[in-house]
Design a protein around this motif. Structure first.
Motif, PDB file in Angstrom:
ATOM      1  N   UNK A   1     -20.514  10.733  -9.742  1.00 38.97           N
ATOM      2  CA  UNK A   1     -20.333  11.424 -11.026  1.00 38.97           C
ATOM      3  C   UNK A   1     -21.733  11.711 -11.551  1.00 38.97           C
ATOM      4  N   UNK A   2     -22.126  12.966 -11.604  1.00 40.75           N
ATOM      5  CA  UNK A   2     -23.507  13.328 -11.937  1.00 40.75           C
ATOM      6  C   UNK A   2     -23.931  12.934 -13.347  1.00 40.75           C
ATOM      7  N   UNK A   3     -23.008  12.494 -14.195  1.00 47.02           N
ATOM      8  CA  UNK A   3     -23.345  12.102 -15.561  1.00 47.02           C
ATOM      9  C   UNK A   3     -23.657  10.610 -15.672  1.00 47.02           C
ATOM     10  N   UNK A   4     -23.512   9.885 -14.575  1.00 47.91           N
ATOM     11  CA  UNK A   4     -23.772   8.446 -14.593  1.00 47.91           C
ATOM     12  C   UNK A   4     -25.233   8.134 -14.296  1.00 47.91           C
ATOM     13  N   UNK A   5     -25.683   7.017 -14.851  1.00 51.29           N
ATOM     14  CA  UNK A   5     -26.976   6.441 -14.489  1.00 51.29           C
ATOM     15  C   UNK A   5     -26.697   5.026 -14.024  1.00 51.29           C
ATOM     16  N   UNK A   6     -27.284   4.670 -12.904  1.00 48.13           N
ATOM     17  CA  UNK A   6     -27.051   3.341 -12.338  1.00 48.13           C
ATOM     18  C   UNK A   6     -28.406   2.653 -12.197  1.00 48.13           C
ATOM     19  N   UNK A   7     -28.518   1.487 -12.794  1.00 41.86           N
ATOM     20  CA  UNK A   7     -29.783   0.759 -12.807  1.00 41.86           C
ATOM     21  C   UNK A   7     -29.965  -0.031 -11.517  1.00 41.86           C
ATOM     22  N   UNK A   8     -31.225  -0.317 -11.206  1.00 39.75           N
ATOM     23  CA  UNK A   8     -31.536  -1.140 -10.034  1.00 39.75           C
ATOM     24  C   UNK A   8     -30.911  -2.519 -10.215  1.00 39.75           C
ATOM     25  N   UNK A   9     -30.419  -3.092  -9.126  1.00 39.98           N
ATOM     26  CA  UNK A   9     -29.781  -4.397  -9.171  1.00 39.98           C
ATOM     27  C   UNK A   9     -28.271  -4.328  -9.276  1.00 39.98           C
ATOM     28  N   UNK A  10     -27.731  -3.152  -9.604  1.00 40.83           N
ATOM     29  CA  UNK A  10     -26.284  -2.976  -9.696  1.00 40.83           C
ATOM     30  C   UNK A  10     -25.679  -2.897  -8.292  1.00 40.83           C
ATOM     31  N   UNK A  11     -24.398  -3.183  -8.216  1.00 39.23           N
ATOM     32  CA  UNK A  11     -23.661  -3.034  -6.968  1.00 39.23           C
ATOM     33  C   UNK A  11     -22.852  -1.754  -7.051  1.00 39.23           C
ATOM     34  N   UNK A  12     -22.899  -0.982  -5.975  1.00 35.55           N
ATOM     35  CA  UNK A  12     -22.186   0.296  -5.944  1.00 35.55           C
ATOM     36  C   UNK A  12     -21.335   0.383  -4.678  1.00 35.55           C
ATOM     37  N   UNK A  13     -20.361   1.278  -4.734  1.00 30.53           N
ATOM     38  CA  UNK A  13     -19.538   1.565  -3.560  1.00 30.53           C
ATOM     39  C   UNK A  13     -19.902   2.957  -3.063  1.00 30.53           C
ATOM     40  N   UNK A  14     -20.039   3.080  -1.756  1.00 30.03           N
ATOM     41  CA  UNK A  14     -20.372   4.377  -1.163  1.00 30.03           C
ATOM     42  C   UNK A  14     -19.080   5.173  -1.005  1.00 30.03           C
TER      43      UNK A  14
ATOM     44  N   UNK B   1     -23.017  -1.545  -1.714  1.00 25.44           N
ATOM     45  CA  UNK B   1     -24.462  -1.548  -1.495  1.00 25.44           C
ATOM     46  C   UNK B   1     -25.157  -2.021  -2.766  1.00 25.44           C
ATOM     47  N   UNK B   2     -26.405  -2.394  -2.626  1.00 20.58           N
ATOM     48  CA  UNK B   2     -27.219  -2.841  -3.747  1.00 20.58           C
ATOM     49  C   UNK B   2     -28.215  -1.735  -4.100  1.00 20.58           C
ATOM     50  N   UNK B   3     -28.266  -1.401  -5.371  1.00 16.18           N
ATOM     51  CA  UNK B   3     -29.193  -0.367  -5.832  1.00 16.18           C
ATOM     52  C   UNK B   3     -30.587  -0.981  -5.905  1.00 16.18           C
ATOM     53  N   UNK B   4     -31.556  -0.342  -5.217  1.00 23.57           N
ATOM     54  CA  UNK B   4     -32.930  -0.855  -5.229  1.00 23.57           C
ATOM     55  C   UNK B   4     -33.849  -0.013  -6.113  1.00 23.57           C
ATOM     56  N   UNK B   5     -33.455   1.222  -6.415  1.00 27.14           N
ATOM     57  CA  UNK B   5     -34.215   2.078  -7.340  1.00 27.14           C
ATOM     58  C   UNK B   5     -33.204   2.841  -8.186  1.00 27.14           C
ATOM     59  N   UNK B   6     -33.485   2.992  -9.466  1.00 25.65           N
ATOM     60  CA  UNK B   6     -32.547   3.620 -10.401  1.00 25.65           C
ATOM     61  C   UNK B   6     -32.008   4.947  -9.864  1.00 25.65           C
TER      62      UNK B   6
END
Length: 153
Positions: A122-135, A95-100
């Motif tokens: 992982x609750x210690x991670x921060x993922x910026x908008x625009x990144x690709x993530x796996x559900x 998926x594509x992150x649309x909000x941090x």
């Protein structure tokens, strides 16, 4: 009994047809295999083999069909695509992150044309908008995601 002896190949053919029709009602693929054995018995009768040899040929073919062919056919009939319904079909997709997204605040992702609320797996991670993530998991209406590694060039 004399009629059967005089018309052996017709008897084997009739037995094969009866077993084949019965197979259409049972759908276990057992009677169908026995029907093939009966047809082998018919071929043995047409070839002029003695009755005990016809029976042996029919029994051997039936056992061979049951032992060698039926398991493969049953396995092929029972296999198929795994169907996922509901939100479970999204697990494993990217998926594509649309909000941090941070461990403290819920972000947003877009997957399959839908917007979902998301938290990092992982609750210690921060993922910026625009990144690709796996559900990785979905609980309620929140997707738990993990960033997909990118090759830096």
């Amino acid at each position: 009994m004399d009629w059967i002896r005089d018309h052996l190949w017709e008897t084997w053919l009739g037995l094969g047809i009866v077993l084949g029709v019965a197979e259409m009602f049972s759908l276990d693929l057992i009677l169908g295999m026995l029907a093939v054995g009966a047809l082998v018995g018919m071929v043995a009768a047409v070839a002029g083999l003695a009755i005990p040899l016809q029976i042996l040929c029919a029994a051997g073919a039936s056992v061979a069909m049951l032992a060698l062919v039926r398991p493969t056919v049953v396995k092929r009939l029972h296999s198929g695509p795994e169907l996922s319904l509901g939100h479970g079909k999204l697990v494993g997709r990217t998926a594509l992150v649309t909000a941090d997204i941070t461990g403290l605040s819920t972000g947003r992702i877009k997957v399959a044309g839908e917007e979902w609320s998301a938290l990092p797996y992982d609750e210690h991670l921060s993922i910026a908008a625009g990144e690709t993530v796996e559900i990785l998991q979905i609980k309620g209406a929140t997707a738990y995601v993990h960033p997909v590694a990118r090759l830096e060039s």
